[in-house]
Motif scaffolding. Structure first.
Motif, PDB file in Angstrom:
ATOM      1  N   SER A 178     -28.437 -35.518  53.805  1.00 26.60           N
ATOM      2  CA  SER A 178     -27.195 -36.185  54.194  1.00 26.60           C
ATOM      3  C   SER A 178     -27.326 -37.686  53.987  1.00 26.60           C
ATOM      4  O   SER A 178     -28.430 -38.228  53.840  1.00 26.60           O
ATOM      5  N   LEU A 179     -26.189 -38.363  53.998  1.00 23.86           N
ATOM      6  CA  LEU A 179     -26.209 -39.817  53.881  1.00 23.86           C
ATOM      7  C   LEU A 179     -26.996 -40.438  55.035  1.00 23.86           C
ATOM      8  O   LEU A 179     -27.750 -41.393  54.850  1.00 23.86           O
ATOM      9  N   GLN A 180     -26.842 -39.868  56.245  1.00 25.67           N
ATOM     10  CA  GLN A 180     -27.575 -40.385  57.403  1.00 25.67           C
ATOM     11  C   GLN A 180     -29.080 -40.282  57.165  1.00 25.67           C
ATOM     12  O   GLN A 180     -29.837 -41.202  57.483  1.00 25.67           O
ATOM     13  N   GLU A 181     -29.509 -39.150  56.595  1.00 29.75           N
ATOM     14  CA  GLU A 181     -30.932 -38.973  56.324  1.00 29.75           C
ATOM     15  C   GLU A 181     -31.412 -39.937  55.240  1.00 29.75           C
ATOM     16  O   GLU A 181     -32.552 -40.428  55.280  1.00 29.75           O
ATOM     17  N   LEU A 182     -30.552 -40.217  54.278  1.00 28.85           N
ATOM     18  CA  LEU A 182     -30.938 -41.103  53.182  1.00 28.85           C
ATOM     19  C   LEU A 182     -31.105 -42.555  53.631  1.00 28.85           C
ATOM     20  O   LEU A 182     -31.975 -43.277  53.134  1.00 28.85           O
TER      21      LEU A 182
END
Length: 296
Positions: free
Chosen positions: A7-11
């Motif tokens: 996810s973008l949050q993980e990235l």
């Protein structure tokens, strides 16, 4: 079917300290000691990440190296992880470089201060640091099974608690400079009924109003047979942390069958104020010798 990526949050989130790449070490030109500064060791939800500094023996020496875990003072309210106290700030090389040059690694750790979180948060942070250092020990060429914890003032209080309560790996010793050991009774200028003291701010209440928490935060009341050896060093003229804290802790350790040395420094106030330079040098040298003897 297309695989779902991160996810973008993980990235955008920084890598977890357990797997994040270690920074490159800087080598001191005069001692050859290697330094890694500002290494994150634990994320804290809603707060700053906790970091540590590492001093490693010069390249060419063979590890894994034993470890000194240093805990700074500052009334649990302030302080810097790389500060061993006012009487060592002018040393060149500094105290941690001297420790590393002797053949032991040194980790100076952050912990949450009383304006950020109350007890037992700072003790939990020290346990997290030991866990992280153990997890990354192969990369760092250190042996946390040969860890001596060393603390001064409030950091000595936390170091005492860590040595008396930590699980695995078991700490092998503690060097404690002028530290509180009992938050439950009046000693010197300290009153457990006062809600404005550094001790009360650490606990989140006056010790007398939170007796169970005060007892849990008192190294004197956590002494048990099988605890690691202690070196307690305290000025006999200390006006900030009464000398009786170390005297009582030494007596309790001795009664429990724990090896303990109590060294009272004549005429020294808190932070070795009033002690001669030669006395301060002797305190450091003797403390280092105690740690290295246990680590050998």
């Amino acid at each position: 079917m297309t695989a779902t990526g991160p996810s973008l949050q993980e990235l955008i989130t920084a890598p977890h300290p357990d797997v994040a790449p270690l920074p490159s070490a800087a080598t001191s030109y005069d001692t050859g000691v290697r330094e890694l500064r500002g290494v994150p060791y634990a994320p804290v939800e809603g707060s700053r990440p906790l970091e540590l500094d590492l001093w490693l023996p010069p390249a060419g020496r063979t590890g894994p190296f034993p470890l000194v875990l240093f805990v700074h003072g500052g009334a649990w309210r302030r302080g810097r992880r790389d500060d061993m106290g006012m009487r060592t700030r002018h040393w060149a090389p500094g105290p941690f470089a001297r420790l590393a040059a002797s053949g032991t690694a040194v980790a100076c750790v952050d912990y949450r201060l009383s304006g950020e979180a109350t007890f037992p948060a700072p003790l939990d942070d020290l346990r997290a640091a030991v866990r992280w250092l153990t997890l990354r020990s192969a990369e760092l060429a250190i042996d946390t099974g040969r860890t001596v914890v060393w603390g001064e003032s409030a950091g000595g209080h936390l170091a005492s608690l860590l040595a008396l309560t930590h699980g695995e790996p078991r700490l092998i010793g503690a060097v404690i400079w002028y530290a509180p050991s009992d938050l439950t009774v009046a000693r010197g200028g300290f009153s457990p009924d006062d809600a404005t003291t550094p001790e009360a701010l650490l606990l989140g209440a006056a010790p007398a109003a939170a007796p169970e928490r005060a007892r849990a935060a008192s190294p004197l009341l956590r002494v048990h047979p099988g605890a690691p050896p202690f070196l307690l060093v305290h000025g006999d003229a200390d006006t900030m942390v009464d000398h009786s804290h170390s005297a009582s802790l030494a007596m309790a350790l001795e009664r429990a069958g724990v090896p303990v040395e109590l060294w009272s420094v004549p005429g020294a106030d808190h932070g070795w104020h009033g002690a001669a330079d030669l006395q301060v040098d002797e305190v450091f040298t003797r403390s280092l010798a105690f740690a290295r003897r246990l680590q050998s």
